[in-house]
Design an enzyme around this catalytic site. Structure first.
Site, PDB file in Angstrom:
ATOM      1  N   GLY A   1      40.462  64.551  36.337  1.00 25.11           N
ATOM      2  CA  GLY A   1      41.652  63.915  36.889  1.00 25.11           C
ATOM      3  C   GLY A   1      41.425  63.354  38.281  1.00 25.11           C
ATOM      4  O   GLY A   1      40.423  63.652  38.940  1.00 25.11           O
TER       5      GLY A   1
ATOM      6  N   ASN B   1      40.434  47.108  33.341  1.00 25.71           N
ATOM      7  CA  ASN B   1      40.077  48.070  32.302  1.00 25.71           C
ATOM      8  C   ASN B   1      39.386  47.423  31.119  1.00 25.71           C
ATOM      9  O   ASN B   1      38.796  48.099  30.293  1.00 25.71           O
ATOM     10  CB  ASN B   1      41.328  48.796  31.807  1.00 25.71           C
TER      11      ASN B   1
ATOM     12  N   ARG C   1      36.916  50.876  27.746  1.00 28.28           N
ATOM     13  CA  ARG C   1      37.471  49.666  27.135  1.00 28.28           C
ATOM     14  C   ARG C   1      36.710  48.390  27.495  1.00 28.28           C
ATOM     15  O   ARG C   1      36.967  47.331  26.943  1.00 28.28           O
ATOM     16  CB  ARG C   1      38.955  49.524  27.509  1.00 28.28           C
TER      17      ARG C   1
ATOM     18  N   ASP D   1      38.075  50.206  40.446  1.00 29.46           N
ATOM     19  CA  ASP D   1      38.423  49.186  39.459  1.00 29.46           C
ATOM     20  C   ASP D   1      39.691  48.426  39.833  1.00 29.46           C
ATOM     21  O   ASP D   1      40.278  47.735  39.009  1.00 29.46           O
ATOM     22  CB  ASP D   1      38.553  49.815  38.061  1.00 29.46           C
TER      23      ASP D   1
ATOM     24  N   ALA E   1      34.463  57.082  39.087  1.00 26.72           N
ATOM     25  CA  ALA E   1      33.791  57.904  38.077  1.00 26.72           C
ATOM     26  C   ALA E   1      34.178  57.502  36.662  1.00 26.72           C
ATOM     27  O   ALA E   1      33.580  57.956  35.689  1.00 26.72           O
ATOM     28  CB  ALA E   1      34.103  59.382  38.309  1.00 26.72           C
ATOM     29  N   GLY E   2      35.192  56.643  36.556  1.00 28.65           N
ATOM     30  CA  GLY E   2      35.685  56.260  35.228  1.00 28.65           C
ATOM     31  C   GLY E   2      34.589  55.625  34.381  1.00 28.65           C
ATOM     32  O   GLY E   2      33.721  54.922  34.897  1.00 28.65           O
TER      33      GLY E   2
ATOM     34  N   TYR F   1       3.547  25.219  35.913  1.00 25.55           N
ATOM     35  CA  TYR F   1       3.262  26.505  35.277  1.00 25.55           C
ATOM     36  C   TYR F   1       2.276  26.307  34.132  1.00 25.55           C
ATOM     37  O   TYR F   1       2.496  25.453  33.264  1.00 25.55           O
ATOM     38  CB  TYR F   1       4.593  27.061  34.759  1.00 25.55           C
TER      39      TYR F   1
END
Ligand code: UD1
Ligand code: MG
Length: 452
Positions: A79, A229, A18, A104, A13-14, A372
């Site tokens: 938390g 992080n 950063r 993470d 959920a973080g 193309y």
């Protein structure tokens, strides 16, 4: 392989503030795939009964990437203890062992998870097993307080540590294996009367101990517990994974002249006696057959290369490139969605897209498939043993028959029958003495101009 009932809860959920990114942190990639996918694959090896994720609001992209595993939304974020509690609906009646992991921290090995589950099921049993590690700088990590009997007494968050506890080098990685029958009962009793005003998952150890339960810890090497992080952390994790992938490839019989400059993807498949020169990059989805040589500065992605092929230097194989055994792909050649069949050669400066190059065909330098027109993509089909002259433009859709030849510099707009020669070329004029006369005239003009 662990057969007892096991479930996993992945905390993701973080916000990853950063990372300075518009993308959820766990979707950033390592060795070509999302960090959450690395973790999900390791967990899947246990064949767990279920894996649930805890994500934040607006993280549908994370939910999509792990589908069909259930995702529970934690909102607000109060938390780590509160986060695990958010997974309760997905764990209803589950009573086996629950592994709690962080999205993470994706590099924990299967062996480490195994060791934790083993400790959890040992005699005497441990209600919770925490994964510890010894970082160079324990800094803000929670400290593991170990009792005289070697069991785990408590995890104390850095902010709550006494000066003596701050001296402890053994830290909490965050990964835990907990008795699922008791987990949610303990979580419900965790409070938030602490320095951060958060519900700390780490308080679970003291609650378990107070209930007369034993807890333990298992240690893992630092590199498995790299928490990501920031982009710098991501680069460190990438380096760790690349080192591992290169070592595996070399152990399986691949030669790398300069392993540090070869970048692999998680799924790169390299056969025996493959030889890889310096500065080669493999994006996802590449397989290379035995005895093939990839020369320096080549880039391959979504490509399958057969055995005894030579690719590069400076070649680019894009998704859908299929290069059969003994073919040759030379310098500054780009192949996309095209099959280069047995023994065919595209040796220099070409673009081959949406095409088939038949067995043993030879594609001259500078050949381009014009696939193309700004609206549609069309195919070029080149037959077996065809010889495409240098600098041919093949305007798709077009077919070159088996054994046909195209003249250098031709623009081929219509199908060419087998064994025919096709060429488009303005008649050659040769003007005898023209260059000498031209030089004489221009030199005189220049002289006159300077004299002015
Ligand atoms: C946590 C541990 C600490 C440990 C460290 C290891 C607690 C109280 N502390 O601290 O002992 O040394 O990890 O890195 O557990 N998360 C949620 N929802 C929340 C809060 C967190 O999903 O409300 C997730 C985050 O996305 C992250 C993980 O839980 O993946 C850890 O959260 P983080 O805030 O980094 O915990 P730390 O304070 O570092
Ligand atoms: Mg953290």
């Amino acid at each position: 392989m662990t057969k007892k009932k096991t479930a996993a809860i992945v905390l993701a959920a973080g916000l990853g503030t950063r990372m300075e990114s518009d993308k959820p942190k766990v979707l950033h990639t390592i060795a070509g795939r999302a960090m959450i996918s690395h973790l999900m694959e390791t967990l899947a090896r246990f064949e767990p009964d279920r894996i649930a994720l805890v994500i934040g609001k607006g993280m549908e992209s994370v939910a999509d990437s792990v589908s069909p595993h259930p995702c529970c939304v934690q909102e607000p974020r109060l938390g780590t203890g509160h986060a695990v509690l958010a997974a309760k609906p997905a764990m209803d009646d589950f009573e086996g062992d629950v592994l709690i992991v962080y999205g993470d921290t994706p590099l924990v090995s299967e062996a480490t998870f195994e060791a934790m589950l083993k400790a959890r099921r040992a005699t005497p049993g441990n209600a919770a097993v925490v994964l510890g590690f010894r970082p160079d700088d324990p800094g803000a990590y929670g400290r593991l307080v170990v009792g005289a009997d070697g069991s785990l007494d408590a995890i104390v968050e850095a902010k709550e540590c006494t000066p003596e506890q701050l001296e402890i080098g053994l830290c909490n990685s965050g990964v835990m294996a907990v008795d699922g029958a008791r987990l949610f009962g303990w979580l419900a009793r965790i409070g938030n009367d602490n320095a951060k005003g958060e519900y700390y998952l780490t308080d679970l150890i003291e609650l378990a101990r107070a209930d007369g339960q034993r807890c333990a810890f298992v240690e893992a090497p630092l590199e498995e517990l790299l928490g990501i992080n920031s982009r710098a952390d991501l680069a460190v994790a990438e380096a760790v994974v690349q080192t591992d992938l290169r070592a595996r490839a070399m152990n399986a019989g691949v030669t790398m002249t300069d392993p540090a400059s070869v970048f692999l993807s998680w799924d790169t498949q390299l056969g025996r006696d493959v030889h890889i020169g310096p500065n080669v990059v493999f994006g996802p989805g590449v397989s290379v057959g035995a005895g093939t040589e990839i020369l320096p500065f080549s880039h391959l992605e979504g490509a399958s290369v057969g055995a005894n092929v030579r690719v590069g230097p400076f070649a680019r194989l894009r998704p859908g490139a299929e290069v059969a055994d003994t073919a040759r792909i030379g310098n500054f050649v780009e192949i996309k969605n095209a099959s280069i069949q047995l023994g065919a050669k595209v040796s220099h400066l070409s673009y081959i897209g949406d095409a088939r190059v038949g067995p043993r065909a030879n594609i001259g330098a500078g050949t381009i498939t014009c696939n193309y027109d700004g609206y549609f993509k069309d195919r070029t089909d080149i037959g077996e043993g065809a010889f495409i002259g240098s600098n041919t433009a093949l305007v798709a859709p077009v077919k070159i028959g088996d054994g046909a030849t195209t003249g250098a510099g031709s623009v081929i707009t219509k199908d060419v029958p087998a064994d025919a020669l096709a060429l488009t070329r303005a008649p050659l004029k040769v003007l005898a003495g023209w260059a000498a006369r031209f030089r004489k005239r221009r030199a005189a003009e220049k002289k006159k101009g300077q004299a002015k």
